[in-house]
Design a protein around this motif. Sequence first.
Motif, PDB file in Angstrom:
ATOM      1  N   ALA A   6      -8.888  -6.074 -10.396  1.00  0.00           N
ATOM      2  CA  ALA A   6      -8.400  -5.085  -9.559  1.00  0.00           C
ATOM      3  C   ALA A   6      -7.196  -5.531  -8.474  1.00  0.00           C
ATOM      4  O   ALA A   6      -5.888  -4.710  -8.498  1.00  0.00           O
ATOM      5  CB  ALA A   6      -9.288  -4.199  -8.809  1.00  0.00           C
ATOM      6  N   LEU A  32      -3.199  -4.030  -8.776  1.00  0.00           N
ATOM      7  CA  LEU A  32      -2.647  -3.567  -7.785  1.00  0.00           C
ATOM      8  C   LEU A  32      -1.383  -4.237  -7.280  1.00  0.00           C
ATOM      9  O   LEU A  32      -0.331  -3.755  -6.993  1.00  0.00           O
ATOM     10  CB  LEU A  32      -3.757  -3.432  -6.386  1.00  0.00           C
ATOM     11  CG  LEU A  32      -3.265  -2.986  -5.238  1.00  0.00           C
ATOM     12  CD1 LEU A  32      -2.841  -1.640  -5.020  1.00  0.00           C
ATOM     13  CD2 LEU A  32      -4.198  -3.334  -4.027  1.00  0.00           C
ATOM     14  N   ALA A  69       2.322  -0.434   4.464  1.00  0.00           N
ATOM     15  CA  ALA A  69       1.690   0.827   4.014  1.00  0.00           C
ATOM     16  C   ALA A  69       0.044   0.819   3.673  1.00  0.00           C
ATOM     17  O   ALA A  69      -0.529   1.897   3.897  1.00  0.00           O
ATOM     18  CB  ALA A  69       2.700   1.416   3.040  1.00  0.00           C
ATOM     19  N   THR A  70      -0.116  -0.259   3.319  1.00  0.00           N
ATOM     20  CA  THR A  70      -1.669  -0.313   2.578  1.00  0.00           C
ATOM     21  C   THR A  70      -2.370  -0.047   3.882  1.00  0.00           C
ATOM     22  O   THR A  70      -3.510   0.191   3.863  1.00  0.00           O
ATOM     23  CB  THR A  70      -1.860  -1.694   2.056  1.00  0.00           C
ATOM     24  OG1 THR A  70      -1.898  -2.767   3.041  1.00  0.00           O
ATOM     25  CG2 THR A  70      -1.223  -1.933   1.008  1.00  0.00           C
ATOM     26  N   SER A  86      -2.046   1.977   6.263  1.00  0.00           N
ATOM     27  CA  SER A  86      -2.124   3.231   6.844  1.00  0.00           C
ATOM     28  C   SER A  86      -2.791   4.288   5.631  1.00  0.00           C
ATOM     29  O   SER A  86      -2.595   5.565   5.644  1.00  0.00           O
ATOM     30  CB  SER A  86      -0.725   3.780   7.150  1.00  0.00           C
ATOM     31  OG  SER A  86       0.310   3.453   6.362  1.00  0.00           O
ATOM     32  N   LEU A  87      -3.290   3.696   4.586  1.00  0.00           N
ATOM     33  CA  LEU A  87      -3.909   4.565   3.581  1.00  0.00           C
ATOM     34  C   LEU A  87      -5.100   5.097   4.131  1.00  0.00           C
ATOM     35  O   LEU A  87      -5.519   6.447   3.433  1.00  0.00           O
ATOM     36  CB  LEU A  87      -4.275   3.732   2.467  1.00  0.00           C
ATOM     37  CG  LEU A  87      -3.110   3.110   1.548  1.00  0.00           C
ATOM     38  CD1 LEU A  87      -3.585   2.100   0.474  1.00  0.00           C
ATOM     39  CD2 LEU A  87      -2.458   4.324   0.727  1.00  0.00           C
ATOM     40  N   GLY A  88      -5.650   4.757   5.051  1.00  0.00           N
ATOM     41  CA  GLY A  88      -7.206   5.160   5.462  1.00  0.00           C
ATOM     42  C   GLY A  88      -8.238   4.794   4.441  1.00  0.00           C
ATOM     43  O   GLY A  88      -8.065   4.083   3.551  1.00  0.00           O
ATOM     44  N   VAL A  89      -9.286   5.536   4.414  1.00  0.00           N
ATOM     45  CA  VAL A  89     -10.265   5.347   3.709  1.00  0.00           C
ATOM     46  C   VAL A  89     -10.338   6.698   2.924  1.00  0.00           C
ATOM     47  O   VAL A  89     -10.094   7.683   3.342  1.00  0.00           O
ATOM     48  CB  VAL A  89     -11.729   5.093   4.446  1.00  0.00           C
ATOM     49  CG1 VAL A  89     -11.724   3.832   4.878  1.00  0.00           C
ATOM     50  CG2 VAL A  89     -12.063   6.195   5.300  1.00  0.00           C
ATOM     51  N   ALA A  90     -11.169   6.457   1.835  1.00  0.00           N
ATOM     52  CA  ALA A  90     -11.169   7.474   0.817  1.00  0.00           C
ATOM     53  C   ALA A  90     -12.312   8.678   1.252  1.00  0.00           C
ATOM     54  O   ALA A  90     -12.139   9.856   0.826  1.00  0.00           O
ATOM     55  CB  ALA A  90     -11.473   7.241  -0.503  1.00  0.00           C
ATOM     56  N   GLY A  91     -13.264   8.272   1.655  1.00  0.00           N
ATOM     57  CA  GLY A  91     -14.255   9.151   2.195  1.00  0.00           C
ATOM     58  C   GLY A  91     -13.867  10.236   3.168  1.00  0.00           C
ATOM     59  O   GLY A  91     -12.696  10.007   3.795  1.00  0.00           O
TER      60      GLY A  91
END
Lengths: 196, 196
Positions: free
Chosen positions: A142, A146, A187-188, A190-195
């Motif tokens: 992964a 990425l 920027a990674t 500031s992606l936040g979490v997916a939930g």
Amino acid sequence: MGRWEPGATQRLVVAAVDLFNEQGYDATTVAQIAERAGVTKSTFFRHFSDKRELLVAGQEMLSTLLADGITEAPTGASPLAAVAAGLERAASAMGPANRELGPRLKAAVAASTELQERDALKSVGLAAAMTGALAARGVPDATAHLAGELGVLAFKRGYARWSETERDEADELAPHVLAALEDLRTATASLGVAGP
Amino acid sequence: MGRWEPGATQRLVVAAVDLFNEQGYDATTVAQIAERAGVTKSTFFRHFSDKRELLVAGQEMLSTLLADGITEAPTGASPLAAVAAGLERAASAMGPANRELGPRLKAAVAASTELQERDALKSVGLAAAMTGALAARGVPDATAHLAGELGVLAFKRGYARWSETERDEADELAPHVLAALEDLRTATASLGVAGP
């Protein structure tokens, strides 16, 4: 053995991209490209199998440079540091001729679905080259995918900035590409979490 | 007005992909695809402009679903949570027919440069749809591009796992795609820094 014309590849690429812009990709023939570049048709065919192939010219070289840079990065280098080494090696091979070609190539690609498809496949190939070289260093699947995608995105964004900025002979591609990679790394965060 | 054949699109796609696998993309004609699907050539042309267009069938719908899911995510949602909402919406539209098509389509694409180019452009289109929807939410440029690429990568990786695993009707695509997105998010932490 045919005579080797120095710089013929470069001249053919520039001639082709200019003709694509002037009259469209479909309407441009190999004969016209050869004439504009000041070489014979058989010289064209010693360099490229057809007019589309011409646009792949740089891809193999670029893939090799990216992968070699990654492979030869120091043993302890992080995945992103290895990608940076690959990008730096590939970017260092790009000179003023590549820079001038940028906006012209972009215009030709924007006007032709066939060129867009060719260009998209090129990006996929570059990402695969980097992902493969990272996997060979033991980077998990992964992360390798990425990092490969980040590398392509950084190369494209850096190249766009380089070829769109004020011309200055001393301004090289590598710093633009590495700055773009750093932007993406930041920027990674500031992606936040997916939930939710 | 022509009669509307329910399911004709789906039947044409399945027939085409099977023929591409059996005899190659180049050797397959529109007439053969229509015959295999049990429809007339004019029915084919009511659905698609040519055989390649047929492979883009899902792309527009998929782009719309991804973008709508992102646009309608709650106001405070993080970029990655918005991408997850888009992925969930798109994945929910995929049923057993899509799952069965996966490996067959993959084999057809692997055997044809033309299909690889078409497929690569599809990925670029999906990433652009997500990046655009994120930018419209006010997500900064680099983050929006990064999140769009992560979304495409997650969709592809989730789809591959879904269509390669043991068939179980109750097993849906969405959880696979969201798990892949979470894997990629986790992987961002192991990229390291670009410096030496």
